[in-house]
Write an enzyme that holds these catalytic residues in place. Sequence first.
Site, PDB file in Angstrom:
ATOM      1  N   GLN A 134      96.205  12.083  -2.948  1.00  0.00           N
ATOM      2  CA  GLN A 134      95.525  10.914  -2.119  1.00  0.00           C
ATOM      3  C   GLN A 134      95.371  11.522  -0.808  1.00  0.00           C
ATOM      4  OE1 GLN A 134      98.255   7.897  -0.360  1.00  0.00           O
ATOM      5  NE2 GLN A 134      97.146   6.322  -1.699  1.00  0.00           N
ATOM      6  N   TYR A 136      94.187   9.956   2.303  1.00  0.00           N
ATOM      7  CA  TYR A 136      93.951   8.781   3.179  1.00  0.00           C
ATOM      8  C   TYR A 136      94.538   8.833   4.575  1.00  0.00           C
ATOM      9  CZ  TYR A 136      93.437   5.702  -0.891  1.00  0.00           C
ATOM     10  OH  TYR A 136      93.002   4.871  -2.143  1.00  0.00           O
ATOM     11  N   SER A 137      95.766   9.389   4.789  1.00  0.00           N
ATOM     12  CA  SER A 137      96.418   9.223   6.094  1.00  0.00           C
ATOM     13  C   SER A 137      95.832  10.620   6.861  1.00  0.00           C
ATOM     14  CB  SER A 137      97.892   9.462   6.292  1.00  0.00           C
ATOM     15  OG  SER A 137      98.383   8.421   5.240  1.00  0.00           O
ATOM     16  N   GLU A 252     102.384  -1.488  -6.500  1.00  0.00           N
ATOM     17  CA  GLU A 252     103.285  -0.238  -6.153  1.00  0.00           C
ATOM     18  C   GLU A 252     104.295  -0.806  -5.129  1.00  0.00           C
ATOM     19  OE1 GLU A 252     101.584   1.824  -2.571  1.00  0.00           O
ATOM     20  OE2 GLU A 252     102.026   3.437  -3.164  1.00  0.00           O
ATOM     21  N   SER A 376     104.800   1.153   5.923  1.00  0.00           N
ATOM     22  CA  SER A 376     105.978   1.143   6.438  1.00  0.00           C
ATOM     23  C   SER A 376     106.754   0.085   6.575  1.00  0.00           C
ATOM     24  CB  SER A 376     106.106   1.691   8.087  1.00  0.00           C
ATOM     25  OG  SER A 376     105.456   0.835   8.819  1.00  0.00           O
ATOM     26  N   ASN A 377     108.041  -0.171   6.495  1.00  0.00           N
ATOM     27  CA  ASN A 377     108.921  -1.393   6.462  1.00  0.00           C
ATOM     28  C   ASN A 377     108.537  -2.155   7.820  1.00  0.00           C
ATOM     29  OD1 ASN A 377     109.911  -0.171   4.500  1.00  0.00           O
ATOM     30  ND2 ASN A 377     112.085  -0.660   4.832  1.00  0.00           N
TER      31      ASN A 377
HETATM   32  C1  LIG Z   1     106.919  11.326   1.763  1.00  0.00           C
HETATM   33  C2  LIG Z   1     105.646  10.634   2.172  1.00  0.00           C
HETATM   34  C3  LIG Z   1     104.615  10.984   1.373  1.00  0.00           C
HETATM   35  C4  LIG Z   1     103.379  10.394   1.828  1.00  0.00           C
HETATM   36  N1  LIG Z   1     102.223  10.808   1.012  1.00  0.00           N
HETATM   37  C5  LIG Z   1     101.059  10.565   1.330  1.00  0.00           C
HETATM   38  C6  LIG Z   1      99.955  10.915   0.473  1.00  0.00           C
HETATM   39  O1  LIG Z   1      99.898  11.437  -0.371  1.00  0.00           O
HETATM   40  N2  LIG Z   1      98.515  10.577   0.990  1.00  0.00           N
HETATM   41  C7  LIG Z   1      98.377  10.008   2.282  1.00  0.00           C
HETATM   42  O2  LIG Z   1      97.416   9.573   2.472  1.00  0.00           O
HETATM   43  N3  LIG Z   1      99.442   9.657   3.073  1.00  0.00           N
HETATM   44  C8  LIG Z   1     100.726   9.811   2.524  1.00  0.00           C
HETATM   45  N4  LIG Z   1     102.014   9.584   3.512  1.00  0.00           N
HETATM   46  C9  LIG Z   1     101.520   8.822   4.708  1.00  0.00           C
HETATM   47  C10 LIG Z   1     102.069   7.574   4.861  1.00  0.00           C
HETATM   48  O3  LIG Z   1     101.092   6.646   4.371  1.00  0.00           O
HETATM   49  C11 LIG Z   1     101.935   7.219   6.468  1.00  0.00           C
HETATM   50  O4  LIG Z   1     103.212   8.210   6.892  1.00  0.00           O
HETATM   51  C12 LIG Z   1     102.489   5.943   6.718  1.00  0.00           C
HETATM   52  O5  LIG Z   1     101.120   5.206   6.378  1.00  0.00           O
HETATM   53  C13 LIG Z   1     102.684   5.813   8.384  1.00  0.00           C
HETATM   54  O6  LIG Z   1     101.935   6.416   9.142  1.00  0.00           O
HETATM   55  P1  LIG Z   1     102.350   7.131  10.278  1.00  0.00           P
HETATM   56  O7  LIG Z   1     103.061   8.149   9.718  1.00  0.00           O
HETATM   57  O8  LIG Z   1     100.978   7.691  10.884  1.00  0.00           O
HETATM   58  O9  LIG Z   1     102.951   6.396  11.314  1.00  0.00           O
HETATM   59  P2  LIG Z   1     102.531   5.454  12.321  1.00  0.00           P
HETATM   60  O10 LIG Z   1     101.594   4.533  11.672  1.00  0.00           O
HETATM   61  O11 LIG Z   1     102.097   6.130  13.449  1.00  0.00           O
HETATM   62  O12 LIG Z   1     103.905   4.497  12.819  1.00  0.00           O
HETATM   63  C14 LIG Z   1     104.849   5.054  13.648  1.00  0.00           C
HETATM   64  C15 LIG Z   1     105.954   3.965  13.726  1.00  0.00           C
HETATM   65  O13 LIG Z   1     105.433   2.875  14.369  1.00  0.00           O
HETATM   66  C16 LIG Z   1     105.434   1.839  13.380  1.00  0.00           C
HETATM   67  N5  LIG Z   1     104.342   0.713  13.612  1.00  0.00           N
HETATM   68  C17 LIG Z   1     102.999   1.268  13.535  1.00  0.00           C
HETATM   69  N6  LIG Z   1     102.368   0.477  13.602  1.00  0.00           N
HETATM   70  C18 LIG Z   1     102.879  -0.973  13.774  1.00  0.00           C
HETATM   71  C19 LIG Z   1     102.728  -2.221  14.126  1.00  0.00           C
HETATM   72  N7  LIG Z   1     101.527  -2.709  13.932  1.00  0.00           N
HETATM   73  N8  LIG Z   1     103.856  -3.030  14.103  1.00  0.00           N
HETATM   74  C20 LIG Z   1     105.124  -2.611  14.126  1.00  0.00           C
HETATM   75  N9  LIG Z   1     105.500  -1.470  13.942  1.00  0.00           N
HETATM   76  C21 LIG Z   1     104.347  -0.520  13.656  1.00  0.00           C
HETATM   77  C22 LIG Z   1     105.686   2.234  11.871  1.00  0.00           C
HETATM   78  O14 LIG Z   1     106.358   1.271  11.143  1.00  0.00           O
HETATM   79  C23 LIG Z   1     106.329   3.594  12.386  1.00  0.00           C
HETATM   80  O15 LIG Z   1     107.807   3.221  12.410  1.00  0.00           O
HETATM   81  C24 LIG Z   1     102.893   9.769   3.022  1.00  0.00           C
HETATM   82  C25 LIG Z   1     104.346   9.633   3.916  1.00  0.00           C
HETATM   83  C26 LIG Z   1     105.498  10.171   3.513  1.00  0.00           C
HETATM   84  C27 LIG Z   1     106.616   9.863   4.361  1.00  0.00           C
END
Ligand SMILES: Cc1cc2nc3c(=O)[nH]c(=O)nc-3n(C[C@H](O)[C@H](O)[C@H](O)COP(=O)(O)OP(=O)(O)OC[C@H]3O[C@@H](n4cnc5c(N)ncnc54)[C@H](O)[C@@H]3O)c2cc1C
Length: 393
Positions: A134, A136-137, A252, A376-377
């Site tokens: 996937q 996406y990120s 999911e 995220s939670n």
């Molecule tokens: C094991 C694992 C597998 C993954 N696999 C995939 C994959 O296959 N493909 C893919 O595309 N992605 C994947 N991901 C990525 C995942 O979708 C992202 O890590 C996730 O969406 C969080 O984005 P970020 O890491 O950029 O953190 P950020 O979005 O930068 O967030 C950082 C912190 O800020 C908090 N935060 C952000 N915005 C807000 C808000 N509006 N209000 C309150 N708090 C907030 C978050 O909760 C987090 O604690 C994977 C992640 C993990 C850990």
Amino acid sequence: MSPPSPPTIDAPADWEALPLEDFRLRVRTWIEAWCPDEVRYPAGRLRWAQSREWWSRLYRRGWIAPGWPREHGGMGLSPIRQIVMLEELERHGCGRMPDQGITQVGPILLRYGTEAQRSEYLPKTLSGEAIWCQGYSEPNAGSDLASLQTSARLQGDRFVVDGSKIWTTLAMDATHMYLLARTSRGARKQQGISFLLVDMSTPGITVRPIRNIAGDEEFCQVFFDSVEIPRGNLVGRIDEGWSIAKSLLGFERLGIGSPRRPRQAFARLEQVARARGLFGDPAFLDRYTELRMDLEDLSAAYEEFVDQVRRGEPLGADVSLLKIWGTELMQRISELALLAAEDHAALAGEVALEGSSVNVLAPFYSSRPGTIYGGSNEIQRNILATTVLGLPR
Ligand SMILES: Cc1cc2nc3c(=O)[nH]c(=O)nc-3n(C[C@H](O)[C@H](O)[C@H](O)COP(=O)(O)OP(=O)(O)OC[C@H]3O[C@@H](n4cnc5c(N)ncnc54)[C@H](O)[C@@H]3O)c2cc1C
């Protein structure tokens, strides 16, 4: 021990016609007979090489795609029977395979794909010839996914893709990626995003694995440098990929909030506590009992949502509570197991503990990312606050 020869395709049975508990029993019996030991209770995500045999057995049985319609090679199961199947796999400790083609790409192509895309990709996805990841990120687009910058410029009959994706689970094993890329800039950032299918062997793609806290390489960063993708690999309409990507999320969250994994971690906690004689320690018992009651509460809440599915009702935004509760409980259980194991908790892999052997660190490591992926939670809490409780944004 694995059985001597793998099963072949059954005469198609109408699984929906079986009473639910008979169906569960048949699934359970077959899984117990045919699931190879190598895929049970893995310490991390299963790589493709480890999964191949189990995949092939499920495929030959006709069970690799429980939710797909039968005319496309699936089992045609209703949502409640899909949950039963998932529960039985988890009950037996079967690790998750690189299944995003089955859970994500198939349903998306069935709903939004062209006839040519369905006949090209669905059979290969079932057989395991096409393994999907996937895309996406991005480094600056996770929770705020719509900020993604990877671009796809349409030039004649091709898109030219530049940019990079990150945290791409098992990209090193994937033959294909489903990708979100920016094709234009609209008034809202959710506009102008398109959904593309990418062959990972296309020139210009570089996959760089990232090592996680457990020392495993489960996800990657993927770089695109003038990567040419045929226009026919666009799914749905150009600039309208956002709604495609968002169409599969509720189910999911139910899966991530299942009590099975916390229950397995809890069994491991009990194993450690028994080996260390902690059931006579009131301070330990206090924390143990609290977790045990939280686990029962999680199971009761999960069953409520499952009942909703059984009644054929769609899941609402409140399913987010299950994701929060399940993933955070899993973390608390695995943390108590570390405390209970004392200095043994500093050792990686299987540890000998008073006559038994247990991997104390594995549930701790595998519980960490649960609060991040699948939304995220903190984001789930925002959803509960605004959509369920009606609090101001
Ligand atoms: C094991 C694992 C597998 C993954 N696999 C995939 C994959 O296959 N493909 C893919 O595309 N992605 C994947 N991901 C990525 C995942 O979708 C992202 O890590 C996730 O969406 C969080 O984005 P970020 O890491 O950029 O953190 P950020 O979005 O930068 O967030 C950082 C912190 O800020 C908090 N935060 C952000 N915005 C807000 C808000 N509006 N209000 C309150 N708090 C907030 C978050 O909760 C987090 O604690 C994977 C992640 C993990 C850990």
